[in-house]
Design a protein around this motif. Structure first.
Motif, PDB file in Angstrom:
ATOM      1  N   VAL A 185       0.869  -1.172   0.000  1.00 54.47           N
ATOM      2  CA  VAL A 185       0.000   0.000   0.000  1.00 54.47           C
ATOM      3  C   VAL A 185       0.906   1.222   0.000  1.00 54.47           C
ATOM      4  N   ASP A 186       0.747   2.082  -0.980  1.00 48.80           N
ATOM      5  CA  ASP A 186       1.610   3.248  -1.159  1.00 48.80           C
ATOM      6  C   ASP A 186       0.820   4.494  -0.767  1.00 48.80           C
ATOM      7  N   LEU A 187       1.294   5.197   0.263  1.00 51.27           N
ATOM      8  CA  LEU A 187       0.592   6.366   0.787  1.00 51.27           C
ATOM      9  C   LEU A 187       1.526   7.569   0.836  1.00 51.27           C
ATOM     10  N   PRO A 188       0.998   8.775   0.697  1.00 50.21           N
ATOM     11  CA  PRO A 188       1.851   9.964   0.527  1.00 50.21           C
ATOM     12  C   PRO A 188       2.343  10.575   1.827  1.00 50.21           C
ATOM     13  N   TYR A 189       2.833   9.751   2.752  1.00 41.98           N
ATOM     14  CA  TYR A 189       3.499  10.290   3.932  1.00 41.98           C
ATOM     15  C   TYR A 189       4.450   9.238   4.484  1.00 41.98           C
ATOM     16  N   THR A 190       5.404   9.687   5.283  1.00 40.50           N
ATOM     17  CA  THR A 190       6.462   8.819   5.782  1.00 40.50           C
ATOM     18  C   THR A 190       6.640   9.070   7.282  1.00 40.50           C
ATOM     19  N   MET A 191       7.548   8.290   7.885  1.00 41.10           N
ATOM     20  CA  MET A 191       7.980   8.617   9.235  1.00 41.10           C
ATOM     21  C   MET A 191       8.778   9.917   9.204  1.00 41.10           C
ATOM     22  N   ALA A 192       8.818  10.584  10.346  1.00 38.83           N
ATOM     23  CA  ALA A 192       9.492  11.881  10.426  1.00 38.83           C
ATOM     24  C   ALA A 192      10.934  11.771   9.940  1.00 38.83           C
ATOM     25  N   GLY A 193      11.338  12.718   9.094  1.00 42.08           N
ATOM     26  CA  GLY A 193      12.708  12.793   8.624  1.00 42.08           C
ATOM     27  C   GLY A 193      13.013  11.934   7.417  1.00 42.08           C
ATOM     28  N   GLN A 194      12.060  11.164   6.923  1.00 41.31           N
ATOM     29  CA  GLN A 194      12.311  10.312   5.769  1.00 41.31           C
ATOM     30  C   GLN A 194      11.815  10.985   4.488  1.00 41.31           C
ATOM     31  N   SER A 195      12.474  10.658   3.394  1.00 39.70           N
ATOM     32  CA  SER A 195      12.146  11.275   2.113  1.00 39.70           C
ATOM     33  C   SER A 195      10.910  10.629   1.486  1.00 39.70           C
ATOM     34  N   LEU A 196       9.999  11.477   1.046  1.00 39.31           N
ATOM     35  CA  LEU A 196       8.817  10.998   0.345  1.00 39.31           C
ATOM     36  C   LEU A 196       9.168  10.473  -1.045  1.00 39.31           C
ATOM     37  N   ASP A 197      10.344  10.825  -1.550  1.00 42.08           N
ATOM     38  CA  ASP A 197      10.758  10.395  -2.886  1.00 42.08           C
ATOM     39  C   ASP A 197      11.153   8.924  -2.927  1.00 42.08           C
ATOM     40  N   ASP A 198      11.456   8.345  -1.780  1.00 41.68           N
ATOM     41  CA  ASP A 198      11.862   6.937  -1.717  1.00 41.68           C
ATOM     42  C   ASP A 198      10.618   6.077  -1.535  1.00 41.68           C
ATOM     43  N   PRO A 199      10.288   5.217  -2.504  1.00 39.80           N
ATOM     44  CA  PRO A 199       9.073   4.406  -2.385  1.00 39.80           C
ATOM     45  C   PRO A 199       9.039   3.543  -1.126  1.00 39.80           C
ATOM     46  N   PHE A 200      10.198   3.067  -0.670  1.00 38.60           N
ATOM     47  CA  PHE A 200      10.239   2.234   0.537  1.00 38.60           C
ATOM     48  C   PHE A 200       9.622   2.970   1.726  1.00 38.60           C
ATOM     49  N   ASN A 201       9.872   4.256   1.821  1.00 41.57           N
ATOM     50  CA  ASN A 201       9.366   5.032   2.945  1.00 41.57           C
ATOM     51  C   ASN A 201       7.862   5.249   2.873  1.00 41.57           C
ATOM     52  N   ARG A 202       7.300   5.178   1.676  1.00 41.52           N
ATOM     53  CA  ARG A 202       5.868   5.411   1.483  1.00 41.52           C
ATOM     54  C   ARG A 202       5.048   4.124   1.557  1.00 41.52           C
ATOM     55  N   ARG A 203       5.699   2.977   1.481  1.00 46.98           N
ATOM     56  CA  ARG A 203       4.974   1.723   1.295  1.00 46.98           C
ATOM     57  C   ARG A 203       4.852   0.914   2.578  1.00 46.98           C
ATOM     58  N   SER A 204       3.701   0.291   2.713  1.00 46.43           N
ATOM     59  CA  SER A 204       3.491  -0.742   3.730  1.00 46.43           C
ATOM     60  C   SER A 204       3.292  -2.053   2.982  1.00 46.43           C
ATOM     61  N   TYR A 205       4.232  -2.977   3.152  1.00 45.62           N
ATOM     62  CA  TYR A 205       4.158  -4.268   2.473  1.00 45.62           C
ATOM     63  C   TYR A 205       3.280  -5.223   3.283  1.00 45.62           C
ATOM     64  N   ILE A 206       2.537  -6.056   2.582  1.00 47.51           N
ATOM     65  CA  ILE A 206       1.603  -6.977   3.221  1.00 47.51           C
ATOM     66  C   ILE A 206       2.319  -8.299   3.518  1.00 47.51           C
ATOM     67  N   ALA A 207       2.008  -8.881   4.667  1.00 45.07           N
ATOM     68  CA  ALA A 207       2.687 -10.107   5.103  1.00 45.07           C
ATOM     69  C   ALA A 207       2.446 -11.265   4.151  1.00 45.07           C
ATOM     70  N   LEU A 208       3.492 -12.051   3.933  1.00 46.70           N
ATOM     71  CA  LEU A 208       3.377 -13.265   3.121  1.00 46.70           C
ATOM     72  C   LEU A 208       2.311 -14.213   3.666  1.00 46.70           C
ATOM     73  N   PHE A 209       2.147 -14.227   4.969  1.00 47.30           N
ATOM     74  CA  PHE A 209       1.072 -14.996   5.594  1.00 47.30           C
ATOM     75  C   PHE A 209      -0.254 -14.731   4.896  1.00 47.30           C
ATOM     76  N   ALA A 210      -0.556 -13.454   4.645  1.00 42.73           N
ATOM     77  CA  ALA A 210      -1.835 -13.091   4.034  1.00 42.73           C
ATOM     78  C   ALA A 210      -1.832 -13.262   2.525  1.00 42.73           C
TER      79      ALA A 210
END
Length: 377
Positions: A185-210
């Protein structure tokens, strides 16, 4: 980029057996192919807006949860939720014998706020009553240390698998261990101090379990106050427990993003399509000091709640927590009270999930059916 979820297609790069072999204890027999999914299964499911609560005066005695009472509560809850005449028939509306069934638990907050062995044993027995082999039932939570600290291996029913995403307790929540990097899930905010330009910082990956291990999920939450979210129930158990990079939802306690993060993650296809039942365990519940294990702000509510609709369920349980807080001299869950973290609390994520189409958050559209074992309240 808008605030609604943007989830990639979810590939199938590993077999369920490979995934389980790498992260769970003694799964046993090989997993079998999923069966056909019934119409209307998923979130909010076939019983949108319906919530069944079952209270039992003998649910806990001397600090010990009573297995016979739990069995009666489960059976009444499932029969009243589905309208079926037998317990296997009730469960057959949601799962079938060829499913691989995951049970998403809540273990991270310690022993006092964890469902009891009696609850797990009954839930497993009822899933098995449909014909699901024990080797195709998997209990899951995010962090391995939670299992180890609670010695869960000693009381999980024999033959049932245990699975976790992360070998360590990474409380930044950004580790991608056990996550599907093709599903996010890609959302337009990050943890404090992280770059919004880096997709890793914007993404929440879903567990392999699911995404790759199970075909159906039963979501087992515990009724708790939460010092940032206000309440933590079924929606938060799914989103925070089956995705990475969720600390960004409240790393700034005065500018939380629960109302964006939680609905978007729950709406991700692997979660929304596979979670077929939500249960909130409030045999013992927390009205202040959560989500941990407070000593003076727990109470024996002696009730289990059942719903296919997690939004309606959470709205009902939020009101229960508010009523207990009021009776104990605390403000509603959206406002910090004496001794609580002073921050912006945001249980309104439940309303946001309703606006997202994940269920009913409007009280007038919720069909609450309350039972005391043996009679309707």
């Amino acid at each position: 980029m808008n605030s609604r979820h943007r989830t990639s297609s979810c590939g199938a790069g590993f077999s369920r057996r490979d995934l389980l072999r790498g992260s769970a204890a003694a799964i046993g027999a090989s997993l079998i192919a999923p069966g056909a999914q019934a119409a209307g299964i998923g979130i909010p499911g076939p019983y949108r807006g319906r919530v069944v609560s079952v209270a039992h005066s003998a649910a806990i005695s001397g600090g010990v949860v009573q297995a016979s009472a739990v069995r009666q509560m489960f059976q009444m809850g499932m029969l009243r939720l589905t309208g079926a005449s037998t317990v296997p028939a009730a469960w057959s509306q949601l799962i079938n014998p060829t499913d691989v069934v995951g049970i998403k638990i809540n273990s991270a907050s310690g022993p006092n706020t964890l469902s009891s062995p009696q609850v797990y044993a009954e839930l497993v027995a009822e899933i098995a009553s449909v014909g699901v082999p024990l080797s195709n039932i998997v209990i899951f939570d995010k962090f391995r240390p939670s299992f180890a600290n609670l010695n869960m291996w000693s009381w999980v029913p024999p033959g049932v698998g245990l699975m976790f995403a992360d070998q360590a307790a990474d409380w930044t929540w950004q580790s991608t261990e056990g996550m599907d990097l093709q599903c996010f899930v890609d959302l337009p905010y990050t943890m404090a101090g992280q770059s919004l330009d880096d997709p890793f910082n914007r993404r929440s990956y879903i567990a392999l379990f699911a995404t790759q291990v199970v075909t159906k999920i039963v979501n087992l939450a515990v009724m708790k106050d939460h010092n940032y979210a206000g309440v933590t129930l079924s929606l938060k158990n799914m989103s925070y427990g089956m995705a990475s990079n969720v600390e960004r939802g409240h790393d700034d306690p005065n500018n939380p993003h629960f109302d964006v993060l939680i609905p978007n993650i729950v709406a991700a296809a692997p979660i929304r399509s596979k979670v077929v039942l939500n249960i909130v365990d409030s045999i013992q519940a927390v009205y202040s000091g959560g989500p941990g294990s407070p000593t003076g702000t727990m109470w024996n509510n002696k009730t289990l709640y059942f719903a296919t609709d997690p939004v309606a369920l959470d709205r009902v349980c939020w009101k229960v927590i508010d009523a207990k807080r009021a009776a104990s001299g605390f403000p509603p869950a959206d406002t910090p009270g004496p001794g609580e973290t002073q921050c912006v609390r945001q249980p309104s994520y439940i309303y946001a999930a309703g606006a997202f189409g994940l269920g009913e958050s409007n009280d007038s559209n919720i069909d609450l059916r309350k039972y005391q074992y043996g009679l309707v309240i």
